[in-house]
Scaffold this motif. Structure first.
Motif, short mmCIF file in Angstrom:
data_model
loop_
_atom_site.label_atom_id
_atom_site.label_comp_id
_atom_site.label_asym_id
_atom_site.label_seq_id
_atom_site.Cartn_x
_atom_site.Cartn_y
_atom_site.Cartn_z
N UNK A 124 2.84 9.42 -3.55
CA UNK A 124 1.98 8.55 -4.35
C UNK A 124 2.76 7.36 -4.91
N UNK A 125 4.02 7.58 -5.27
CA UNK A 125 4.86 6.47 -5.75
C UNK A 125 5.08 5.44 -4.65
N UNK A 126 5.32 5.94 -3.44
CA UNK A 126 5.54 5.04 -2.31
C UNK A 126 4.27 4.25 -2.00
N UNK A 127 3.12 4.92 -2.06
CA UNK A 127 1.85 4.23 -1.83
C UNK A 127 1.61 3.17 -2.91
N UNK A 128 1.95 3.50 -4.15
CA UNK A 128 1.80 2.53 -5.24
C UNK A 128 2.74 1.34 -5.02
N UNK A 129 3.96 1.61 -4.56
CA UNK A 129 4.91 0.54 -4.26
C UNK A 129 4.35 -0.39 -3.19
N UNK A 130 3.76 0.20 -2.14
CA UNK A 130 3.16 -0.60 -1.07
C UNK A 130 2.02 -1.45 -1.59
N UNK A 131 1.12 -0.83 -2.36
CA UNK A 131 -0.02 -1.57 -2.92
C UNK A 131 0.46 -2.70 -3.82
N UNK A 132 1.42 -2.40 -4.69
CA UNK A 132 1.94 -3.42 -5.61
C UNK A 132 2.59 -4.58 -4.86
N UNK A 133 3.30 -4.27 -3.79
CA UNK A 133 3.93 -5.34 -3.01
C UNK A 133 2.87 -6.27 -2.40
N UNK A 134 1.81 -5.68 -1.83
CA UNK A 134 0.73 -6.50 -1.27
C UNK A 134 0.02 -7.30 -2.35
N UNK A 135 -0.31 -6.65 -3.46
CA UNK A 135 -1.02 -7.35 -4.55
C UNK A 135 -0.18 -8.52 -5.05
N UNK A 136 1.11 -8.30 -5.22
CA UNK A 136 2.00 -9.34 -5.74
C UNK A 136 2.06 -10.54 -4.79
N UNK A 137 2.24 -10.28 -3.48
CA UNK A 137 2.35 -11.41 -2.55
C UNK A 137 1.02 -12.12 -2.40
N UNK A 138 -0.08 -11.40 -2.51
CA UNK A 138 -1.39 -12.05 -2.44
C UNK A 138 -1.58 -12.96 -3.65
N UNK A 139 -1.16 -12.49 -4.82
CA UNK A 139 -1.21 -13.34 -6.02
C UNK A 139 -0.37 -14.60 -5.85
N UNK A 158 -5.85 -3.91 -0.23
CA UNK A 158 -6.38 -2.70 0.41
C UNK A 158 -6.83 -2.97 1.85
N UNK A 159 -7.35 -4.17 2.12
CA UNK A 159 -7.75 -4.50 3.50
C UNK A 159 -6.54 -4.41 4.44
N UNK A 160 -5.41 -4.97 4.01
CA UNK A 160 -4.19 -4.91 4.84
C UNK A 160 -3.70 -3.47 4.98
N UNK A 161 -3.70 -2.73 3.88
CA UNK A 161 -3.19 -1.36 3.89
C UNK A 161 -4.07 -0.46 4.76
N UNK A 162 -5.39 -0.53 4.57
CA UNK A 162 -6.28 0.35 5.32
C UNK A 162 -6.29 0.01 6.81
N UNK A 163 -6.15 -1.27 7.15
CA UNK A 163 -6.05 -1.65 8.57
C UNK A 163 -4.81 -1.00 9.18
N UNK A 164 -3.74 -0.99 8.43
CA UNK A 164 -2.49 -0.37 8.89
C UNK A 164 -2.64 1.14 9.01
N UNK A 165 -3.22 1.78 8.00
CA UNK A 165 -3.37 3.24 8.02
C UNK A 165 -4.21 3.71 9.20
N UNK A 166 -5.33 3.05 9.43
CA UNK A 166 -6.21 3.43 10.54
C UNK A 166 -5.53 3.22 11.87
N UNK A 167 -4.77 2.16 11.97
CA UNK A 167 -4.06 1.85 13.21
C UNK A 167 -3.01 2.92 13.51
N UNK A 168 -2.34 3.40 12.48
CA UNK A 168 -1.33 4.44 12.70
C UNK A 168 -1.97 5.74 13.17
N UNK A 169 -3.19 6.01 12.73
CA UNK A 169 -3.87 7.20 13.22
C UNK A 169 -4.23 7.05 14.70
N UNK A 170 -4.57 5.82 15.12
CA UNK A 170 -4.82 5.59 16.55
C UNK A 170 -3.56 5.88 17.36
#
Length: 197
Positions: A124-139, A158-170
């Motif tokens: 969960x910490x790693x996921x939060x780190x990923x989300x925070x990194x995307x939010x920060x660069x988008x800002x 979340x759009x970037x993260x979820x696109x990545x997550x779904x792609x990894x499942x493929x």
């Protein structure tokens, strides 16, 4: 000495990927390493400690590095950096598993969380780190006028993260790292173009 520990971690990772935490015995691990019982116990108290260190080495450590030292100047450069880091992670895992990654890797992750729920906190910490990194660069990209202002930072992240997550499942199904990278690049480029001013 450090080489022996890394050797044990790598061989154990291979075994845990091929079988499961429950199915792999200490005897299997010691046999696979070709080292003595004493050498194993010099580094690890038991299979549980070894498994947690394998998870740290081959999942958490690699994943944490994805967004460390990422570019802070533009969303475009951030995306390129993230794509390269994902490629590096998959290449590292491929080298260390001596085979293609597949469903076994995801089974390994879920098994780690099932047997050791305390690992969920680190994930969960790693996921939060990923989300925070995307939010920060988008800002930053909004402030620089690189992208539109009308989409909330966390929704765009979340759009970037979820696109990545779904792609990894493929990837679990097609097992093609180049196809994975190509799909991620296409999806992220399309999202980027949608967000551009």
């Amino acid at each position: 000495m450090k080489d022996n520990k890394e050797h044990i971690l790598k061989k154990a990772f291979l075994l845990f990927m091929r079988k499961s935490y429950k199915a792999v015995t200490l005897k299997d691990i010691i046999h696979a390493t070709g080292l003595s019982n004493g050498t194993f116990y010099y580094y690890f108290e038991n299979k549980e400690q070894l498994f947690k260190e394998v998870v740290e080495q081959y999942m958490f450590k690699l994943t944490r590095q994805t967004f460390e030292n990422s570019p802070k100047d533009s969303l475009y450069n951030f995306i390129r950096h993230a794509l390269n880091n994902f490629q590096n992670i998959f290449n590292t895992l491929h080298r260390n598993t001596e085979s293609d990654l597949n469903m076994n890797f995801f089974s390994f992750l879920f098994e780690a969380l099932r047997y050791f729920p305390e690992l969920q906190e680190e994930l969960l910490k790693i996921q939060a780190q990923e989300t925070n990194a995307w939010v920060k660069i988008i800002g930053i990209a909004k402030k620089n006028g690189e992208i539109r202002q009308d989409i909330p930072d966390d929704a765009a992240a979340k759009l970037f993260i979820y696109a990545s997550d779904g792609n990894r499942m493929d990837y679990v199904l097609d097992k093609d790292i180049e196809a994975l990278k190509s799909r991620m690049e296409i999806l992220w480029n399309e999202l980027y173009n949608i967000l551009r001013v």
